[in-house]
Scaffold this motif. Sequence first.
Motif, mmCIF file in Angstrom:
data_model
loop_
_atom_site.group_PDB
_atom_site.id
_atom_site.type_symbol
_atom_site.label_atom_id
_atom_site.label_comp_id
_atom_site.label_asym_id
_atom_site.label_seq_id
_atom_site.Cartn_x
_atom_site.Cartn_y
_atom_site.Cartn_z
ATOM 1 N N THR A 194 24.230 9.337 -7.533
ATOM 2 C CA THR A 194 25.535 9.727 -8.057
ATOM 3 C C THR A 194 25.399 10.308 -9.457
ATOM 4 N N LEU A 195 24.569 9.677 -10.277
ATOM 5 C CA LEU A 195 24.324 10.177 -11.623
ATOM 6 C C LEU A 195 23.766 11.593 -11.577
ATOM 7 N N LEU A 196 22.794 11.836 -10.708
ATOM 8 C CA LEU A 196 22.199 13.163 -10.592
ATOM 9 C C LEU A 196 23.224 14.188 -10.121
ATOM 10 N N ALA A 197 24.104 13.770 -9.220
ATOM 11 C CA ALA A 197 25.157 14.665 -8.745
ATOM 12 C C ALA A 197 26.120 15.029 -9.871
ATOM 13 N N VAL A 198 26.428 14.049 -10.728
ATOM 14 C CA VAL A 198 27.311 14.297 -11.868
ATOM 15 C C VAL A 198 26.672 15.287 -12.832
ATOM 16 N N GLU A 199 25.401 15.069 -13.154
ATOM 17 C CA GLU A 199 24.708 15.965 -14.079
ATOM 18 C C GLU A 199 24.590 17.376 -13.489
ATOM 19 N N ASP A 200 24.326 17.473 -12.198
ATOM 20 C CA ASP A 200 24.213 18.778 -11.569
ATOM 21 C C ASP A 200 25.542 19.521 -11.600
ATOM 22 N N ARG A 201 26.622 18.795 -11.366
ATOM 23 C CA ARG A 201 27.954 19.420 -11.403
ATOM 24 C C ARG A 201 28.294 19.875 -12.824
ATOM 25 N N ALA A 202 28.025 19.020 -13.803
ATOM 26 C CA ALA A 202 28.312 19.364 -15.190
ATOM 27 C C ALA A 202 27.455 20.533 -15.659
ATOM 28 N N ALA A 203 26.234 20.636 -15.135
ATOM 29 C CA ALA A 203 25.321 21.701 -15.532
ATOM 30 C C ALA A 203 25.873 23.081 -15.239
ATOM 31 N N ARG A 204 26.806 23.159 -14.274
ATOM 32 C CA ARG A 204 27.335 24.447 -13.823
ATOM 33 C C ARG A 204 28.790 24.666 -14.226
ATOM 34 N N THR A 205 29.382 23.692 -14.906
ATOM 35 C CA THR A 205 30.834 23.701 -15.111
ATOM 36 C C THR A 205 31.191 23.791 -16.587
ATOM 37 N N ASP A 206 32.035 24.771 -16.925
ATOM 38 C CA ASP A 206 32.586 24.850 -18.278
ATOM 39 C C ASP A 206 33.752 23.877 -18.414
ATOM 40 N N PRO A 207 33.964 23.257 -19.565
ATOM 41 C CA PRO A 207 33.220 23.444 -20.820
ATOM 42 C C PRO A 207 32.035 22.510 -20.967
ATOM 43 N N TYR A 208 31.757 21.683 -19.941
ATOM 44 C CA TYR A 208 30.741 20.634 -20.081
ATOM 45 C C TYR A 208 29.347 21.192 -20.371
ATOM 46 N N ARG A 209 28.961 22.236 -19.643
ATOM 47 C CA ARG A 209 27.599 22.745 -19.838
ATOM 48 C C ARG A 209 27.386 23.294 -21.250
ATOM 49 N N GLY A 210 28.460 23.705 -21.899
ATOM 50 C CA GLY A 210 28.346 24.254 -23.249
ATOM 51 C C GLY A 210 27.990 23.237 -24.304
ATOM 52 N N VAL A 211 28.184 21.936 -24.009
ATOM 53 C CA VAL A 211 27.836 20.895 -24.979
ATOM 54 C C VAL A 211 26.654 20.060 -24.504
ATOM 55 N N ALA A 212 25.903 20.577 -23.530
ATOM 56 C CA ALA A 212 24.712 19.880 -23.047
ATOM 57 C C ALA A 212 23.651 19.816 -24.140
ATOM 58 N N ALA A 213 22.760 18.852 -24.026
ATOM 59 C CA ALA A 213 21.681 18.732 -25.007
ATOM 60 C C ALA A 213 20.733 19.919 -24.946
ATOM 61 N N LEU A 214 20.510 20.439 -23.730
ATOM 62 C CA LEU A 214 19.567 21.526 -23.518
ATOM 63 C C LEU A 214 20.238 22.639 -22.733
ATOM 64 N N LEU A 215 19.725 23.838 -22.891
ATOM 65 C CA LEU A 215 20.166 24.975 -22.099
ATOM 66 C C LEU A 215 19.009 25.452 -21.231
ATOM 67 N N HIS A 216 19.288 25.688 -19.959
ATOM 68 C CA HIS A 216 18.323 26.292 -19.042
ATOM 69 C C HIS A 216 18.835 27.684 -18.701
ATOM 70 N N LEU A 217 18.105 28.696 -19.154
ATOM 71 C CA LEU A 217 18.523 30.084 -18.962
ATOM 72 C C LEU A 217 17.518 30.829 -18.106
ATOM 73 N N CYS A 218 18.014 31.681 -17.223
ATOM 74 C CA CYS A 218 17.160 32.503 -16.380
ATOM 75 C C CYS A 218 17.489 33.973 -16.631
ATOM 76 N N GLY A 219 16.533 34.715 -17.128
ATOM 77 C CA GLY A 219 16.675 36.154 -17.332
ATOM 78 C C GLY A 219 15.853 36.894 -16.306
ATOM 79 N N VAL A 220 16.285 38.092 -15.949
ATOM 80 C CA VAL A 220 15.593 38.870 -14.918
ATOM 81 C C VAL A 220 15.219 40.229 -15.482
ATOM 82 N N ARG A 221 13.972 40.606 -15.295
ATOM 83 C CA ARG A 221 13.526 41.908 -15.765
ATOM 84 C C ARG A 221 13.985 43.004 -14.814
ATOM 85 N N GLY A 222 14.635 44.024 -15.357
ATOM 86 C CA GLY A 222 15.151 45.102 -14.531
ATOM 87 C C GLY A 222 14.036 46.017 -14.034
#
Length: 222
Positions: A194-222
């Motif tokens: 349940t904890l992992l599900a909560v963190e996964d949901r928050a990871a994708r949801t504003d405004p929660y993800r904006g105050v996370a301790a860490l940011l995971h960003l994926c950039g793509v080369r054109g």
Amino acid sequence: MARQLEEQIVGRFPVGRRLRVLDVGMGRGAQALRLARAGHQVTGVEQDPALIAAAREELAGEPEGIRERMRIVQGDGRDTGVHFLPGSFDVVLCHGVLMRVEEPDALLAGLARMLAPGGMLSLLVRNGDAAAMRPGLAGDWAGTLAGFGAASYGLKWLTATLAGIGAPLHTWYGVRVFTDTVPDDACLPDDLETLLAVEDRAARTDPYRGVAALLHLCGVRG
């Protein structure tokens, strides 16, 4: 975060394709080994001899096929151009490294050059936009005040930097939204799923993800 990375890889590349992965600052190699087990060809770069030894020890216990898919190089992440040709990798990981280097722009530009067209750069960084959150929740008021001015690795800066190096931001997540103040040696809760599900949901949801301790960003080369 491993779930998010897997999600991006599966969504971006054909199923069953063996990817060329570069993990810069691989540490003990947990993420690199996970990808090698999944069938990808992985090169890990690490500077710390103790961490390299730990990674080699872990790798030694794997089946031969997995050992053959993983290569470990001792070196500085800023020297990728010395070890590899441009465009040599489909996926480049740089997790927990950016905050420890003096010239992050140069490091990122070097990593982007390692990407083949359509390749993905995965970054994990401390969220400068929320640097005051952890000390504030812990009651460290002096640390909280200092955190308000520590936005050097915020989402805006990272987005602009990724665009500038030719790997524009594709998607981003928050990591450790609710669990950053939990001690590293804390016992796992009974309702871990349940904890992992909560963190996964928050990871994708504003405004929660904006105050996370860490940011995971994926950039793509054109």
